[in-house]
Design a protein around this motif. Structure first.
Motif, PDB file in Angstrom:
ATOM      1  N   LEU A 159     -28.467 -35.008  -2.471  1.00 25.66           N
ATOM      2  CA  LEU A 159     -29.174 -35.721  -1.412  1.00 25.66           C
ATOM      3  C   LEU A 159     -28.272 -36.222  -0.297  1.00 25.66           C
ATOM      4  O   LEU A 159     -28.759 -36.807   0.668  1.00 25.66           O
ATOM      5  N   ASP A 160     -26.985 -36.007  -0.397  1.00 26.83           N
ATOM      6  CA  ASP A 160     -26.036 -36.561   0.565  1.00 26.83           C
ATOM      7  C   ASP A 160     -26.195 -35.977   1.958  1.00 26.83           C
ATOM      8  O   ASP A 160     -25.709 -36.560   2.926  1.00 26.83           O
ATOM      9  N   ILE A 161     -26.890 -34.884   2.104  1.00 24.65           N
ATOM     10  CA  ILE A 161     -27.118 -34.307   3.422  1.00 24.65           C
ATOM     11  C   ILE A 161     -27.866 -35.300   4.311  1.00 24.65           C
ATOM     12  O   ILE A 161     -27.710 -35.290   5.538  1.00 24.65           O
ATOM     13  N   ILE A 162     -28.622 -36.208   3.715  1.00 18.76           N
ATOM     14  CA  ILE A 162     -29.347 -37.221   4.486  1.00 18.76           C
ATOM     15  C   ILE A 162     -28.373 -38.129   5.230  1.00 18.76           C
ATOM     16  O   ILE A 162     -28.595 -38.486   6.386  1.00 18.76           O
ATOM     17  N   TRP A 163     -27.261 -38.483   4.581  1.00 17.46           N
ATOM     18  CA  TRP A 163     -26.273 -39.325   5.244  1.00 17.46           C
ATOM     19  C   TRP A 163     -25.535 -38.568   6.338  1.00 17.46           C
ATOM     20  O   TRP A 163     -25.130 -39.160   7.343  1.00 17.46           O
ATOM     21  N   VAL A 164     -25.357 -37.267   6.174  1.00 17.40           N
ATOM     22  CA  VAL A 164     -24.733 -36.462   7.231  1.00 17.40           C
ATOM     23  C   VAL A 164     -25.666 -36.407   8.442  1.00 17.40           C
ATOM     24  O   VAL A 164     -25.213 -36.532   9.583  1.00 17.40           O
ATOM     25  N   VAL A 165     -26.948 -36.252   8.202  1.00 18.53           N
ATOM     26  CA  VAL A 165     -27.923 -36.263   9.300  1.00 18.53           C
ATOM     27  C   VAL A 165     -27.946 -37.642   9.958  1.00 18.53           C
ATOM     28  O   VAL A 165     -28.036 -37.757  11.186  1.00 18.53           O
ATOM     29  N   TYR A 166     -27.833 -38.692   9.171  1.00 18.14           N
ATOM     30  CA  TYR A 166     -27.751 -40.058   9.710  1.00 18.14           C
ATOM     31  C   TYR A 166     -26.554 -40.183  10.644  1.00 18.14           C
ATOM     32  O   TYR A 166     -26.670 -40.740  11.746  1.00 18.14           O
ATOM     33  N   ARG A 167     -25.404 -39.670  10.225  1.00 21.51           N
ATOM     34  CA  ARG A 167     -24.211 -39.732  11.071  1.00 21.51           C
ATOM     35  C   ARG A 167     -24.418 -38.955  12.368  1.00 21.51           C
ATOM     36  O   ARG A 167     -24.012 -39.393  13.445  1.00 21.51           O
ATOM     37  N   LEU A 168     -25.035 -37.789  12.254  1.00 30.83           N
ATOM     38  CA  LEU A 168     -25.302 -36.973  13.433  1.00 30.83           C
ATOM     39  C   LEU A 168     -26.237 -37.708  14.396  1.00 30.83           C
ATOM     40  O   LEU A 168     -25.969 -37.772  15.599  1.00 30.83           O
ATOM     41  N   CYS A 169     -27.298 -38.281  13.889  1.00 35.46           N
ATOM     42  CA  CYS A 169     -28.242 -39.018  14.739  1.00 35.46           C
ATOM     43  C   CYS A 169     -27.577 -40.224  15.394  1.00 35.46           C
ATOM     44  O   CYS A 169     -27.829 -40.526  16.565  1.00 35.46           O
ATOM     45  N   LYS A 170     -26.741 -40.906  14.643  1.00 30.70           N
ATOM     46  CA  LYS A 170     -26.044 -42.070  15.178  1.00 30.70           C
ATOM     47  C   LYS A 170     -25.110 -41.668  16.323  1.00 30.70           C
ATOM     48  O   LYS A 170     -25.046 -42.350  17.348  1.00 30.70           O
ATOM     49  N   SER A 171     -24.439 -40.538  16.187  1.00 26.75           N
ATOM     50  CA  SER A 171     -23.544 -40.062  17.245  1.00 26.75           C
ATOM     51  C   SER A 171     -24.322 -39.560  18.454  1.00 26.75           C
ATOM     52  O   SER A 171     -23.899 -39.752  19.592  1.00 26.75           O
ATOM     53  N   ILE A 172     -25.458 -38.928  18.213  1.00 28.70           N
ATOM     54  CA  ILE A 172     -26.289 -38.467  19.330  1.00 28.70           C
ATOM     55  C   ILE A 172     -26.820 -39.670  20.104  1.00 28.70           C
ATOM     56  O   ILE A 172     -26.841 -39.658  21.344  1.00 28.70           O
ATOM     57  N   LYS A 173     -27.237 -40.697  19.397  1.00 22.95           N
ATOM     58  CA  LYS A 173     -27.756 -41.903  20.046  1.00 22.95           C
ATOM     59  C   LYS A 173     -26.694 -42.552  20.934  1.00 22.95           C
ATOM     60  O   LYS A 173     -26.983 -43.002  22.034  1.00 22.95           O
ATOM     61  N   LYS A 174     -25.451 -42.572  20.459  1.00 26.73           N
ATOM     62  CA  LYS A 174     -24.374 -43.191  21.224  1.00 26.73           C
ATOM     63  C   LYS A 174     -23.686 -42.214  22.183  1.00 26.73           C
ATOM     64  O   LYS A 174     -22.729 -42.584  22.854  1.00 26.73           O
ATOM     65  N   GLU A 175     -24.166 -40.973  22.218  1.00 27.17           N
ATOM     66  CA  GLU A 175     -23.608 -39.914  23.068  1.00 27.17           C
ATOM     67  C   GLU A 175     -22.112 -39.718  22.827  1.00 27.17           C
ATOM     68  O   GLU A 175     -21.329 -39.541  23.753  1.00 27.17           O
ATOM     69  N   ASN A 176     -21.722 -39.732  21.572  1.00 23.86           N
ATOM     70  CA  ASN A 176     -20.337 -39.559  21.160  1.00 23.86           C
ATOM     71  C   ASN A 176     -20.113 -38.081  20.810  1.00 23.86           C
ATOM     72  O   ASN A 176     -20.513 -37.627  19.737  1.00 23.86           O
ATOM     73  N   THR A 177     -19.474 -37.355  21.713  1.00 26.23           N
ATOM     74  CA  THR A 177     -19.285 -35.918  21.526  1.00 26.23           C
ATOM     75  C   THR A 177     -18.427 -35.614  20.301  1.00 26.23           C
ATOM     76  O   THR A 177     -18.753 -34.707  19.533  1.00 26.23           O
ATOM     77  N   LEU A 178     -17.365 -36.351  20.122  1.00 27.91           N
ATOM     78  CA  LEU A 178     -16.510 -36.139  18.953  1.00 27.91           C
ATOM     79  C   LEU A 178     -17.288 -36.366  17.662  1.00 27.91           C
ATOM     80  O   LEU A 178     -17.167 -35.601  16.707  1.00 27.91           O
TER      81      LEU A 178
ATOM     82  N   PRO B 218     -19.035 -30.977  -0.263  1.00 26.47           N
ATOM     83  CA  PRO B 218     -18.527 -31.061  -1.643  1.00 26.47           C
ATOM     84  C   PRO B 218     -17.823 -32.371  -2.007  1.00 26.47           C
ATOM     85  O   PRO B 218     -17.860 -32.784  -3.148  1.00 26.47           O
ATOM     86  N   PHE B 219     -17.195 -33.033  -1.059  1.00 28.76           N
ATOM     87  CA  PHE B 219     -16.469 -34.253  -1.406  1.00 28.76           C
ATOM     88  C   PHE B 219     -17.029 -35.504  -0.723  1.00 28.76           C
ATOM     89  O   PHE B 219     -16.727 -36.617  -1.135  1.00 28.76           O
ATOM     90  N   LEU B 220     -17.853 -35.352   0.254  1.00 28.18           N
ATOM     91  CA  LEU B 220     -18.323 -36.483   1.043  1.00 28.18           C
ATOM     92  C   LEU B 220     -19.218 -37.429   0.244  1.00 28.18           C
ATOM     93  O   LEU B 220     -19.217 -38.633   0.472  1.00 28.18           O
ATOM     94  N   TRP B 221     -19.947 -36.904  -0.714  1.00 25.61           N
ATOM     95  CA  TRP B 221     -20.847 -37.745  -1.505  1.00 25.61           C
ATOM     96  C   TRP B 221     -20.088 -38.822  -2.261  1.00 25.61           C
ATOM     97  O   TRP B 221     -20.545 -39.959  -2.369  1.00 25.61           O
ATOM     98  N   LEU B 222     -18.916 -38.487  -2.767  1.00 28.36           N
ATOM     99  CA  LEU B 222     -18.117 -39.458  -3.514  1.00 28.36           C
ATOM    100  C   LEU B 222     -17.615 -40.568  -2.592  1.00 28.36           C
ATOM    101  O   LEU B 222     -17.658 -41.756  -2.949  1.00 28.36           O
ATOM    102  N   ILE B 223     -17.161 -40.201  -1.419  1.00 30.47           N
ATOM    103  CA  ILE B 223     -16.710 -41.193  -0.435  1.00 30.47           C
ATOM    104  C   ILE B 223     -17.867 -42.107  -0.041  1.00 30.47           C
ATOM    105  O   ILE B 223     -17.696 -43.321   0.079  1.00 30.47           O
ATOM    106  N   ASP B 224     -19.046 -41.522   0.159  1.00 30.11           N
ATOM    107  CA  ASP B 224     -20.214 -42.324   0.530  1.00 30.11           C
ATOM    108  C   ASP B 224     -20.588 -43.318  -0.558  1.00 30.11           C
ATOM    109  O   ASP B 224     -20.885 -44.477  -0.267  1.00 30.11           O
ATOM    110  N   ILE B 225     -20.583 -42.904  -1.799  1.00 28.15           N
ATOM    111  CA  ILE B 225     -20.927 -43.811  -2.901  1.00 28.15           C
ATOM    112  C   ILE B 225     -19.924 -44.956  -2.986  1.00 28.15           C
ATOM    113  O   ILE B 225     -20.308 -46.112  -3.151  1.00 28.15           O
ATOM    114  N   ILE B 226     -18.654 -44.657  -2.852  1.00 29.42           N
ATOM    115  CA  ILE B 226     -17.630 -45.701  -2.930  1.00 29.42           C
ATOM    116  C   ILE B 226     -17.769 -46.695  -1.779  1.00 29.42           C
ATOM    117  O   ILE B 226     -17.749 -47.908  -1.994  1.00 29.42           O
TER     118      ILE B 226
END
Length: 77
Positions: free
Chosen positions: A24-43, A57-65
Motif C-alpha cells: 500500500l505504500d504507493i499511496i504515500w508516493v502519490v501523496y508526495r507527488l501531490c504535495k510537490s505539485i501543489k507547491k510547484e516544486n519541480t525537483l 522496494p525500500f521506501l515502505w520501511l523508511i515510511d513506517i519508521i
C-alpha cells in the motif's frame, strides 16, 4: 488535490502506518507527488516520479519508521 493531502495528514497514526505497508505504500508516493505539485516544486515532482519507479522496494520501511517516530512522512517540501 488539497483535499487528498489534508485527508492523508489527518489520518490517525495506525491508519498511516497501515498505508505504509509494502503493498500500500504507493499511496504515500502519490501523496508526495501531490504535495510537490501543489507547491510547484519541480525537483520534488521529478523525485516523486523516480520513487514511483525505483523506490518502492525500500521506501515502505523508511515510511513506517518516520511515521512511528514523528507521525509524518519525510519529504523535501
Amino acid at each position: 488535490m488539497k483535499n487528498f493531502i489534508d485527508s492523508m495528514e489527518n489520518l490517525p497514526l495506525w491508519a498511516k502506518i497501515l498505508l505504509a505497508l509494502p503493498a500500500l505504500d504507493i499511496i504515500w508516493v502519490v501523496y508526495r507527488l501531490c504535495k510537490s505539485i501543489k507547491k510547484e516544486n519541480t525537483l520534488g515532482i521529478v523525485l516523486a516520479i523516480v520513487l514511483m519507479i525505483v523506490g518502492i522496494p525500500f521506501l515502505w520501511l523508511i515510511d513506517i519508521i518516520t511515521l512511528a517516530i514523528s507521525n509524518y512522512v519525510i519529504w523535501i517540501d
